[in-house]
Design a protein around this motif. Structure first.
Motif, PDB file in Angstrom:
ATOM      1  N   GLU A 195       0.831  -1.209   0.000  1.00 56.47           N
ATOM      2  CA  GLU A 195       0.000   0.000   0.000  1.00 56.47           C
ATOM      3  C   GLU A 195       0.864   1.257   0.000  1.00 56.47           C
ATOM      4  O   GLU A 195       0.569   2.219  -0.721  1.00 56.47           O
ATOM      5  CB  GLU A 195      -0.927   0.020   1.215  1.00 56.47           C
ATOM      6  CG  GLU A 195      -2.153  -0.836   1.078  1.00 56.47           C
ATOM      7  CD  GLU A 195      -3.193  -0.538   2.141  1.00 56.47           C
ATOM      8  OE1 GLU A 195      -4.353  -0.958   1.962  1.00 56.47           O
ATOM      9  OE2 GLU A 195      -2.866   0.131   3.144  1.00 56.47           O
ATOM     10  N   PHE A 196       1.923   1.256   0.815  1.00 58.10           N
ATOM     11  CA  PHE A 196       2.795   2.436   0.861  1.00 58.10           C
ATOM     12  C   PHE A 196       3.518   2.623  -0.459  1.00 58.10           C
ATOM     13  O   PHE A 196       3.591   3.735  -0.991  1.00 58.10           O
ATOM     14  CB  PHE A 196       3.805   2.308   2.004  1.00 58.10           C
ATOM     15  CG  PHE A 196       4.746   3.485   2.089  1.00 58.10           C
ATOM     16  CD1 PHE A 196       4.346   4.671   2.700  1.00 58.10           C
ATOM     17  CD2 PHE A 196       6.018   3.426   1.528  1.00 58.10           C
ATOM     18  CE1 PHE A 196       5.201   5.767   2.759  1.00 58.10           C
ATOM     19  CE2 PHE A 196       6.879   4.514   1.581  1.00 58.10           C
ATOM     20  CZ  PHE A 196       6.468   5.691   2.198  1.00 58.10           C
ATOM     21  N   LEU A 197       4.061   1.561  -1.012  1.00 58.31           N
ATOM     22  CA  LEU A 197       4.821   1.665  -2.261  1.00 58.31           C
ATOM     23  C   LEU A 197       3.941   2.110  -3.427  1.00 58.31           C
ATOM     24  O   LEU A 197       4.442   2.695  -4.389  1.00 58.31           O
ATOM     25  CB  LEU A 197       5.470   0.322  -2.590  1.00 58.31           C
ATOM     26  CG  LEU A 197       6.580  -0.120  -1.623  1.00 58.31           C
ATOM     27  CD1 LEU A 197       7.057  -1.521  -1.966  1.00 58.31           C
ATOM     28  CD2 LEU A 197       7.752   0.864  -1.635  1.00 58.31           C
ATOM     29  N   CYS A 198       2.634   1.862  -3.326  1.00 55.98           N
ATOM     30  CA  CYS A 198       1.717   2.245  -4.400  1.00 55.98           C
ATOM     31  C   CYS A 198       1.037   3.588  -4.148  1.00 55.98           C
ATOM     32  O   CYS A 198       0.181   4.004  -4.945  1.00 55.98           O
ATOM     33  CB  CYS A 198       0.653   1.165  -4.580  1.00 55.98           C
ATOM     34  SG  CYS A 198       1.326  -0.425  -5.145  1.00 55.98           S
ATOM     35  N   LEU A 199       1.409   4.259  -3.086  1.00 57.53           N
ATOM     36  CA  LEU A 199       0.801   5.546  -2.776  1.00 57.53           C
ATOM     37  C   LEU A 199       1.135   6.600  -3.814  1.00 57.53           C
ATOM     38  O   LEU A 199       2.171   6.533  -4.483  1.00 57.53           O
ATOM     39  CB  LEU A 199       1.290   6.056  -1.411  1.00 57.53           C
ATOM     40  CG  LEU A 199       0.527   5.641  -0.158  1.00 57.53           C
ATOM     41  CD1 LEU A 199       1.209   6.227   1.067  1.00 57.53           C
ATOM     42  CD2 LEU A 199      -0.915   6.114  -0.219  1.00 57.53           C
ATOM     43  N   SER A 200       0.281   7.609  -3.908  1.00 55.65           N
ATOM     44  CA  SER A 200       0.589   8.768  -4.747  1.00 55.65           C
ATOM     45  C   SER A 200       1.658   9.618  -4.068  1.00 55.65           C
ATOM     46  O   SER A 200       1.868   9.532  -2.846  1.00 55.65           O
ATOM     47  CB  SER A 200      -0.668   9.611  -4.960  1.00 55.65           C
ATOM     48  OG  SER A 200      -1.054  10.238  -3.740  1.00 55.65           O
ATOM     49  N   TYR A 201       2.316  10.427  -4.845  1.00 56.92           N
ATOM     50  CA  TYR A 201       3.341  11.344  -4.337  1.00 56.92           C
ATOM     51  C   TYR A 201       2.777  12.256  -3.252  1.00 56.92           C
ATOM     52  O   TYR A 201       3.396  12.485  -2.207  1.00 56.92           O
ATOM     53  CB  TYR A 201       3.895  12.131  -5.523  1.00 56.92           C
ATOM     54  CG  TYR A 201       4.390  13.519  -5.241  1.00 56.92           C
ATOM     55  CD1 TYR A 201       5.570  13.735  -4.547  1.00 56.92           C
ATOM     56  CD2 TYR A 201       3.680  14.639  -5.698  1.00 56.92           C
ATOM     57  CE1 TYR A 201       6.031  15.014  -4.301  1.00 56.92           C
ATOM     58  CE2 TYR A 201       4.134  15.909  -5.461  1.00 56.92           C
ATOM     59  CZ  TYR A 201       5.309  16.099  -4.758  1.00 56.92           C
ATOM     60  OH  TYR A 201       5.761  17.369  -4.517  1.00 56.92           O
TER      61      TYR A 201
END
Length: 606
Positions: A195-201
């Motif tokens: 989830e963190f790695l796929c977060l938006s900037y």
């Protein structure tokens, strides 16, 4: 029961209506009693549900896209849901007996209609993501809250970010707050999730910019940023400078091996915009190694603020047989005491102040060699130790100390054997002392409280008598103004501030040790007594507020108070007495005199 129609029933033939019933019942006309059937509403709902399931008197059919029909009564649906209220009163559906519910699937619609008729709702992992949006659409607040509470109990490092996004989408503010708190507390685990790695900037910045991240070392934030960028390097590398703006590299600078790895990181090395953050960290480290004490206004130099569980109390202890001042870390949650950096001299009767719960200052004392000296401890340092700072302009013992806007005020005290009214302030931005306007009264053995950006000099000793007068200092006007007097004279008084209230605790009334306590609210303008402590205490410089409670640590009196703490709960107006655990020093007669609350040092494990 006989089968007959209403027309066939003749109620006049029942006993209650017979004309030959002549008995007169006599009553007191003033007597009347209301009865309430507590089961009436429950029974009514059960009967309505039974009617609905048997399709009796149902005037509305709700049809989902898969063709499922759910029966109901318009008046019941309207009473339960503002959505249905609008539908059946103002829209085209008001005159229809069949309505298509395209936004809701059949299973969820059945659950919701059952809830309307029973007051019960089943929330599961499988249905919560469709049940909550449906409850939000139909404006069923209880069901929405139930779903949010269910999700709160399911928070874990792998789903907390998704739950936060879901809560934000449907305006579940409490769930949003719980999700944020969980992410901050479990940051080290959260950043390992997909989830963190796929977060938006934007969402990454929202997380790493928080003051409340529970990270023992700032390099963990740096590592999380680099991992996020590398996960999709081509698309994300241009975001790195903006992300690095929220990584507090100066806090890493005191660890040369860690900083070397950061300097050598190719993504930074090849990015001129990121190099400025590395240079800032190096300059901060260089400046700190020379000056020991720096308060920067840059957010990147500010330590993360841990939650209240990360606070700890630094106590100051003395022994009658040893010349040193022993300091200890005291954790009120566990009642454990552990050794902290010791000072080389006793610093008896000195004043103590803390800036930003990080920088602890000890001012003056009774020894001629230390009467003007100042020492400082940075609890955030990997290897904290006491370092000398700029001396005060006036020698002081039994002084009061207040911290206001990152400045330390040394108030009154004994200059030699004389009580003085002079006041000086240490400006942390330039690291110099300067005199400010003197108090209207000479005061030593006084207490100082800080509230609403003002200093309060409370009680004390003027060289002849104990005082009950109080005066207030406005730093903007540089003036002292008398305010309401204490109810009794108090020298050697201890001061605590909690939730907008100043507490004057114990002290000495002439020659009598006090256990009484009084409280002052500036809006009320008067001092009033609250519950007494269990023990008389004076010269307790250690009054700290933590988790909505006041802790009074050590002190002196005719009773043995050195190894006790009293805790005040303002909600119940009660004091509880705690026995301190035994210390780890080999000195048998060590005594706790005072303490201050600080951030838990990073090297100190729980």
């Amino acid at each position: 029961m006989l089968n007959m129609s209403v027309d066939e029933m003749d109620i006049s033939q029942t006993p209650s209506f017979r004309n030959d019933f002549k008995q007169d019942l006599k009553f007191d006309a003033s007597e009347r009693t209301y009865f309430k059937n507590s089961y009436h509403s429950v029974q009514l709902l059960e009967d309505l549900q039974s009617l609905r399931k048997n399709e009796v008197l149902c005037d509305i059919r709700l049809e989902t896209d898969d063709g499922t029909i759910v029966f109901g009564h318009k008046n019941v649906l309207v009473a339960a849901s503002p959505y249905f209220g609008a539908m059946f009163s103002a829209f085209n559906e008001s005159n229809k007996n069949l309505v298509n519910m395209r936004e809701i699937n059949s299973d969820v619609l059945q659950l919701i209609v059952d809830y309307i008729y029973t007051g019960e709702i089943l929330v599961t992992n499988e249905n919560v993501q469709v049940l909550l949006p449906a409850a939000n659409l139909l404006q069923l607040d209880y069901v929405k809250s139930a779903c949010a509470e269910f999700l709160r109990t399911q928070l874990n490092p792998s789903n907390c970010i998704g739950i936060k996004v879901f809560a934000d989408l449907y305006n579940c503010t409490d769930l949003m707050s719980s999700s944020n708190a969980f992410i901050n507390k479990q940051f080290l685990e959260v950043v390992k999730s997909d989830e963190f790695l796929c977060l938006s900037y934007e969402n990454v910045i929202q997380i790493i910019s928080s003051d409340d991240l529970a990270v023992p070392f700032e390099e963990k934030v740096f590592e999380a940023v680099i991992n996020w960028v590398k996960y999709d390097l081509n698309q994300r590398k241009d975001f790195l400078p903006n992300l690095m703006e929220h990584v507090r590299l100066p806090l890493i600078a005191s660890k040369p091996d860690v900083l070397k790895n950061i300097v050598e990181e190719p993504l930074l090395k090849n990015n001129p915009e990121c190099n400025k953050f590395v240079l800032e960290a190096l300059n901060f480290h260089l400046q700190k190694s020379i000056q020991h004490f720096i308060i920067s206004h840059s957010i990147r130099c500010k330590p993360r603020q841990f939650d209240s569980l990360k606070k700890i109390i630094l106590t100051f202890n003395w022994s009658d047989t040893m010349p040193k001042c022993y300091t200890e870390w005291y954790d009120p949650a566990t009642n454990l005491r552990r050794s902290a950096p010791e000072m080389k001299d006793s610093r008896r009767k000195s004043g103590v102040g803390v800036i930003r719960d990080q920088f602890v200052f000890v001012l003056g004392g009774v020894n001629s060699s230390s009467a003007q000296s100042v020492n400082m401890l940075d609890v955030s340092s990997p290897s904290p130790c006491w370092v000398p700072m700029v001396n005060m302009l006036v020698s002081r013992a039994y002084l009061g100390v207040g911290v206001l806007n990152d400045c330390i005020y040394a108030v009154g005290g004994f200059h030699g054997f004389v009580s003085v009214n002079s006041v000086e302030v240490f400006d942390s931005s330039i690291q110099k002392w300067r005199m400010v306007t003197s108090m209207t009264t000479n005061r030593s053995l006084l207490g100082v409280g800080v509230l609403n950006d003002h200093l309060y000099a409370i009680g004390g000793f003027d060289g002849y008598d104990s005082l009950k007068s109080v005066e207030c200092y406005d730093p903007l006007l540089d003036t002292w103004t008398p305010v309401a007097e204490l109810s009794v004279c108090r020298n050697s008084v201890s001061i605590g501030v909690l939730d907008g209230v100043i507490y004057a605790i114990g002290g000495i009334d002439g020659s009598v040790n006090l256990k009484s306590v009084e409280a002052y609210r500036p809006s009320d303008g008067v001092w009033s007594f609250i519950a007494d402590m269990h023990l008389c205490r004076n010269n307790s410089g250690g009054v700290v507020s933590l988790d909505g409670l006041l802790y009074v640590i050590g002190g002196e009196s005719e009773e043995s108070v050195f190894d006790t703490i009293e805790v005040y709960n303002p909600k119940t107006n009660t004091w509880s007495l705690r026995k301190l655990s035994r210390n780890n020093n080999n000195v048998a007669d060590i005594k706790v005199h005072c303490g201050v609350v600080v951030n838990r040092p990073p090297y100190l494990t729980n």
